[in-house]
Design an enzyme around this catalytic site. Structure first.
Site, PDB file in Angstrom:
ATOM      1  N   SER A  45       0.771  -1.157   0.085  1.00  0.00           N
ATOM      2  CA  SER A  45      -0.003  -0.056  -0.092  1.00  0.00           C
ATOM      3  C   SER A  45       0.925   1.094   0.076  1.00  0.00           C
ATOM      4  CB  SER A  45      -0.867   0.280   1.234  1.00  0.00           C
ATOM      5  OG  SER A  45      -1.771  -1.000   1.384  1.00  0.00           O
ATOM      6  N   GLU A  46       1.883   1.126   0.828  1.00  0.00           N
ATOM      7  CA  GLU A  46       2.944   2.348   0.814  1.00  0.00           C
ATOM      8  C   GLU A  46       4.308   1.865   1.105  1.00  0.00           C
ATOM      9  OE1 GLU A  46      -0.542   5.159   0.369  1.00  0.00           O
ATOM     10  OE2 GLU A  46      -0.338   3.679   1.871  1.00  0.00           O
ATOM     11  N   THR A  47       5.320   2.716   0.506  1.00  0.00           N
ATOM     12  CA  THR A  47       6.402   2.632   0.843  1.00  0.00           C
ATOM     13  C   THR A  47       7.038   3.993   1.774  1.00  0.00           C
ATOM     14  OG1 THR A  47       7.254   0.863  -0.568  1.00  0.00           O
ATOM     15  CG2 THR A  47       8.966   2.194   0.270  1.00  0.00           C
ATOM     16  N   HIS A  73      -0.014   4.009   8.449  1.00  0.00           N
ATOM     17  CA  HIS A  73       0.629   3.085   8.752  1.00  0.00           C
ATOM     18  C   HIS A  73       2.171   2.776   8.596  1.00  0.00           C
ATOM     19  CE1 HIS A  73       0.157   1.904   4.543  1.00  0.00           C
ATOM     20  NE2 HIS A  73       0.926   0.647   4.902  1.00  0.00           N
TER      21      HIS A  73
END
Length: 261
Positions: A45-47, A73
């Site tokens: 979802s995210e880095t 997160h």
């Protein structure tokens, strides 16, 4: 160039729960195209990219297809890595610099809390496309800076939503939050963001900058327990503190390695 990389399950009581985020530690600014390529390769979802040579720590977040302005997160995951590997053992607070301004994280008991700006939801007019995309009509609809907030009357209703992601992607917003009172917690939610390459996010810290002020007003409480009802699921411990929202959660470190580019 070799860069340390970590995978952390954020808002996770156990490994393989919550929302997995990648954290890349850097000591100099990378080109945005390079960060986007790394995030696309990670396909989470995210880095988060954290400049560990800067004070406060400069942080940026990328989904598989776009840079995002605020991510909870992956910030929680970054705080876990900084506390474990980059700060003195007695450290209890971290300051970040981001596109949305000053952010911070702090330890309290066995949790790490994010300190993010609160968002006040504003009433939004009925949206037929949204109702079609969700396959259900919300009882209330609000808008925040990035997302639409669709309120339903029961936790069961949130569980049963089966969205049309193609239609959701046509809405002029980052994503859509669906929420309702919880059976075992104060409120539950799910989050859909196909325009950012994330059809359903497992657990979303940033949406709680909007959710917590809404539910604090509805329940007349400033401390709230929340659950995100994705397949992986996650628990959040929230507090409204004036113009700020504290969003707490457990973290589980899954992987540590090195990127070679």
């Amino acid at each position: 160039m070799r860069l340390p990389i970590y995978y952390v399950d954020a808002f996770a009581e156990e490994l393989f729960q919550g929302n997995p985020a990648a954290v890349v530690a850097v000591t100099e600014c990378l080109e945005a195209a390079t960060m986007q390529s790394i995030a696309s390769e990670n396909n989470l979802s995210e880095t988060a990219f954290v400049n560990v040579a800067s004070i406060p720590f400069l942080i940026r977040w990328f989904s598989p297809i776009v840079e995002v302005d605020l991510c909870g997160h992956a910030t929680l995951a970054s705080a876990r890595i900084l506390f474990d590997d980059y700060l003195p053992q007695d450290s209890s607070q971290i300051s970040f610099s981001a596109k949305r301004g000053a952010l911070s994280a702090f330890k309290r008991d066995d949790l790490i809390y994010l300190d993010f700006p609160a968002e006040k939801p504003t009433t939004e007019k009925k949206n037929k496309l949204l109702a079609r995309a969700l396959g259900a009509k919300p009882v209330e609809l609000y808008k925040g800076r990035d997302d639409l907030l669709a309120v339903f009357d029961s936790e069961k209703a949130i569980h049963t939503i089966d969205p049309d992601f193609g239609l959701l992607a046509k809405l002029e917003c980052r994503g859509v939050i669906v929420t309702a009172p919880g059976d075992q917690v104060d409120f539950v939610s799910r989050f859909f963001a196909p325009r950012t390459g994330v059809p359903e996010d497992p657990v979303t810290g940033s949406t709680h900058t909007l959710l917590v002020p809404y539910w604090a007003q509805k329940t007349d409480k400033t401390e709230l327990a929340a659950s995100q009802l994705s397949q992986r699921s996650g628990r959040l411990y929230c507090e409204l503190n004036g113009s700020r929202v504290f969003i707490g959660g457990h973290t589980k470190k899954y992987l540590q390695g090195e990127i070679s580019i």
